[in-house]
Design a protein around this motif. Structure first.
Motif, PDB file in Angstrom:
ATOM      1  N   UNK A 285       2.596 -48.043  44.115  1.00  0.00           N
ATOM      2  CA  UNK A 285       1.616 -48.852  43.352  1.00  0.00           C
ATOM      3  C   UNK A 285       1.305 -48.205  41.998  1.00  0.00           C
ATOM      4  N   UNK A 286       0.856 -46.950  42.071  1.00  0.00           N
ATOM      5  CA  UNK A 286       0.472 -46.251  40.835  1.00  0.00           C
ATOM      6  C   UNK A 286       1.083 -44.860  40.848  1.00  0.00           C
ATOM      7  N   UNK A 287       1.715 -44.524  39.732  1.00  0.00           N
ATOM      8  CA  UNK A 287       2.282 -43.186  39.614  1.00  0.00           C
ATOM      9  C   UNK A 287       1.914 -42.629  38.240  1.00  0.00           C
ATOM     10  N   UNK A 288       1.085 -41.619  38.250  1.00  0.00           N
ATOM     11  CA  UNK A 288       0.672 -40.971  37.000  1.00  0.00           C
ATOM     12  C   UNK A 288       1.471 -39.682  36.892  1.00  0.00           C
ATOM     13  N   UNK A 289       2.173 -39.558  35.765  1.00  0.00           N
ATOM     14  CA  UNK A 289       3.085 -38.422  35.616  1.00  0.00           C
ATOM     15  C   UNK A 289       2.705 -37.582  34.420  1.00  0.00           C
ATOM     16  N   UNK A 290       2.363 -36.341  34.672  1.00  0.00           N
ATOM     17  CA  UNK A 290       2.118 -35.361  33.607  1.00  0.00           C
ATOM     18  C   UNK A 290       1.282 -35.953  32.465  1.00  0.00           C
ATOM     19  N   UNK A 291       0.195 -36.622  32.819  1.00  0.00           N
ATOM     20  CA  UNK A 291      -0.592 -37.344  31.821  1.00  0.00           C
ATOM     21  C   UNK A 291      -1.492 -36.397  31.022  1.00  0.00           C
ATOM     22  N   UNK A 292      -1.251 -36.409  29.717  1.00  0.00           N
ATOM     23  CA  UNK A 292      -2.106 -35.668  28.787  1.00  0.00           C
ATOM     24  C   UNK A 292      -2.818 -36.686  27.907  1.00  0.00           C
ATOM     25  N   UNK A 293      -4.107 -36.484  27.688  1.00  0.00           N
ATOM     26  CA  UNK A 293      -4.830 -37.458  26.872  1.00  0.00           C
ATOM     27  C   UNK A 293      -6.028 -36.815  26.201  1.00  0.00           C
ATOM     28  N   UNK A 294      -6.442 -37.458  25.119  1.00  0.00           N
ATOM     29  CA  UNK A 294      -7.603 -36.984  24.363  1.00  0.00           C
ATOM     30  C   UNK A 294      -8.335 -38.188  23.792  1.00  0.00           C
ATOM     31  N   UNK A 295      -9.510 -37.926  23.263  1.00  0.00           N
ATOM     32  CA  UNK A 295     -10.206 -38.965  22.523  1.00  0.00           C
ATOM     33  C   UNK A 295      -9.437 -39.135  21.219  1.00  0.00           C
ATOM     34  N   UNK A 296      -9.165 -40.406  20.840  1.00  0.00           N
ATOM     35  CA  UNK A 296      -8.368 -40.651  19.643  1.00  0.00           C
ATOM     36  C   UNK A 296      -8.979 -39.909  18.454  1.00  0.00           C
ATOM     37  N   UNK A 297      -8.147 -39.278  17.688  1.00  0.00           N
ATOM     38  CA  UNK A 297      -8.521 -38.548  16.470  1.00  0.00           C
ATOM     39  C   UNK A 297      -9.281 -37.260  16.737  1.00  0.00           C
ATOM     40  N   UNK A 298      -9.362 -36.824  17.971  1.00  0.00           N
ATOM     41  CA  UNK A 298      -9.963 -35.511  18.224  1.00  0.00           C
ATOM     42  C   UNK A 298      -8.910 -34.616  18.854  1.00  0.00           C
ATOM     43  N   UNK A 299      -8.982 -33.350  18.553  1.00  0.00           N
ATOM     44  CA  UNK A 299      -7.908 -32.445  18.944  1.00  0.00           C
ATOM     45  C   UNK A 299      -7.875 -32.103  20.423  1.00  0.00           C
ATOM     46  N   UNK A 300      -9.043 -31.896  21.011  1.00  0.00           N
ATOM     47  CA  UNK A 300      -9.067 -31.297  22.340  1.00  0.00           C
ATOM     48  C   UNK A 300      -8.529 -32.233  23.412  1.00  0.00           C
ATOM     49  N   UNK A 301      -7.608 -31.727  24.203  1.00  0.00           N
ATOM     50  CA  UNK A 301      -7.115 -32.508  25.332  1.00  0.00           C
ATOM     51  C   UNK A 301      -8.165 -32.553  26.424  1.00  0.00           C
ATOM     52  N   UNK A 302      -8.374 -33.725  27.002  1.00  0.00           N
ATOM     53  CA  UNK A 302      -9.294 -33.853  28.137  1.00  0.00           C
ATOM     54  C   UNK A 302      -8.481 -33.877  29.434  1.00  0.00           C
ATOM     55  N   UNK A 303      -7.418 -34.664  29.443  1.00  0.00           N
ATOM     56  CA  UNK A 303      -6.492 -34.635  30.582  1.00  0.00           C
ATOM     57  C   UNK A 303      -5.318 -33.748  30.181  1.00  0.00           C
ATOM     58  N   UNK A 304      -4.965 -32.799  31.069  1.00  0.00           N
ATOM     59  CA  UNK A 304      -4.010 -31.772  30.683  1.00  0.00           C
ATOM     60  C   UNK A 304      -2.850 -31.688  31.675  1.00  0.00           C
ATOM     61  N   UNK A 305      -2.303 -32.868  31.990  1.00  0.00           N
ATOM     62  CA  UNK A 305      -1.153 -32.901  32.898  1.00  0.00           C
ATOM     63  C   UNK A 305      -1.539 -33.389  34.285  1.00  0.00           C
ATOM     64  N   UNK A 306      -2.064 -34.612  34.339  1.00  0.00           N
ATOM     65  CA  UNK A 306      -2.459 -35.184  35.638  1.00  0.00           C
ATOM     66  C   UNK A 306      -1.221 -35.778  36.315  1.00  0.00           C
ATOM     67  N   UNK A 307      -1.003 -35.381  37.556  1.00  0.00           N
ATOM     68  CA  UNK A 307       0.033 -35.978  38.406  1.00  0.00           C
ATOM     69  C   UNK A 307      -0.660 -36.580  39.614  1.00  0.00           C
ATOM     70  N   UNK A 308      -0.383 -37.853  39.859  1.00  0.00           N
ATOM     71  CA  UNK A 308      -1.087 -38.534  40.950  1.00  0.00           C
ATOM     72  C   UNK A 308      -0.301 -39.764  41.377  1.00  0.00           C
ATOM     73  N   UNK A 309      -0.142 -39.929  42.676  1.00  0.00           N
ATOM     74  CA  UNK A 309       0.513 -41.126  43.204  1.00  0.00           C
ATOM     75  C   UNK A 309      -0.425 -41.829  44.171  1.00  0.00           C
ATOM     76  N   UNK A 310      -0.544 -43.142  44.016  1.00  0.00           N
ATOM     77  CA  UNK A 310      -1.328 -43.941  44.961  1.00  0.00           C
ATOM     78  C   UNK A 310      -0.388 -45.001  45.538  1.00  0.00           C
ATOM     79  N   UNK A 311      -0.234 -44.987  46.861  1.00  0.00           N
ATOM     80  CA  UNK A 311       0.686 -45.924  47.518  1.00  0.00           C
ATOM     81  C   UNK A 311       0.021 -47.266  47.800  1.00  0.00           C
ATOM     82  N   UNK A 312       0.845 -48.264  48.111  1.00  0.00           N
ATOM     83  CA  UNK A 312       0.331 -49.587  48.483  1.00  0.00           C
ATOM     84  C   UNK A 312      -0.624 -49.435  49.669  1.00  0.00           C
TER      85      UNK A 312
END
Ligand code: ADP
Ligand code: MG
Ligand code: MG
Length: 251
Positions: A1-28
């Motif tokens: 259903x959902x597969x999150x792979x090595x997700x890195x994310x930040x608030x747009x236009x700001x330097x600091x990463x908030x998510x720093x490599x999220x791996x997560x699988x959610x099955x049906x």
């Protein structure tokens, strides 16, 4: 259903990463819980799943039924079956709850190239769903969430969820500030909507909600990463021992 792979994310236009490599699988059909201390990135993850444009994915991917959703607009994500329940539902003065529900449902149908529901057919569905969830139809005449109690807001949200028939429901700290009766409304609603084709990502700081919505898996988010995964007993362990001990052990 959902597969999150090595997700890195930040608030747009700001330097600091908030998510720093999220791996997560959610099955049906799975109910996955994400628990984590304040500031660990739980809400950021749910906003990014919903497609909020003030957040930016810098690396990794989110696959939903095998396809990346990163380029999809929030309404396209919703039409494809993603539902986000907010921590603080918005009040919409002047818009009757019934009108809101009908508009939401028909917008979803339009995005799927389906015909608008006729008013009688819509009414039939609302009444059926309200009955299943033990919601008084009188509530539906009032403006959405305006002057609603905590429990009524949750009922309105669960009803919306039931009508839209999502495939993946993301609930971000939907339990915060709720008394035990409202908590049970949410849990009863989720449990009634549980099915082998529908998955839930239940985000919470406290274990209490998970007494009522028993998860298949529990993930601990700390500082933008999943640091530990277990079954429902992990939530009880977190409650007993606190986050810092578990997070230190995981490190
Ligand atoms: P949680 O929901 O787990 O409490 P959040 O996702 O709300 O965590 O926040 C994670 C971190 O990202 C925090 O340090 C928070 O201050 C920061 N953050 C979140 N949103 C923003 C924003 N819009 N601007 C700046 N920092 C933010
Ligand atoms: Mg927070
Ligand atoms: Mg949060």
């Amino acid at each position: 259903m959902l597969e999150i792979k090595n997700l890195h994310a930040r608030v747009a236009d700001e330097g600091t990463e908030i998510l720093r490599g999220v791996d997560l699988t959610v099955n049906d059909g799975e109910i996955a819980a994400i628990m984590g201390p304040n500031g660990s990135g739980k809400s950021t993850l749910s906003y990014i799943l919903a497609g909020r444009e003030d957040y930016e994915v810098t690396e990794g991917d989110i696959l939903y039924n095998g396809e990346s959703i990163l380029e999809m607009e929030p309404d396209e994500r919703a039409a494809s079956g993603l539902f986000l329940a907010f921590q603080y539902p918005l009040e919409i003065p002047g818009v009757a709850t019934m009108t809101f529900l009908k508009t939401a449902l028909n917008a979803q149908r339009k995005a799927r190239d389906e015909d608008e529901l006729t008013t009688p057919e819509f009414m039939r569905r609302v009444k059926a769903a309200a009955g299943d969830l033990k919601i008084n139809p009188e509530m539906l005449k009032r403006p959405l969430n305006v002057g609603f109690s905590g429990g009524e807001k949750k009922r309105a949200e669960i009803l919306q969820m039931a009508l839209l028939e999502p495939k993946l429901c993301v609930m971000d700290e939907t339990d915060s500030g709720l008394d035990i009766d409202a908590l049970k409304i949410v849990a009863d609603g989720v449990n009634a909507l549980r099915s082998p084709e529908r998955s839930f990502l239940v985000i919470t700081h406290y274990q209490r909600l998970l007494d009522y919505i028993v998860p298949d898996t529990v993930h601990v988010l700390s500082n933008g990463r999943i640091v530990k995964t277990g079954d429902k007993d992990l939530a009880l362990q977190l409650e007993r021992e606190g986050y810092s001990q578990i997070i230190e052990e995981a490190a």
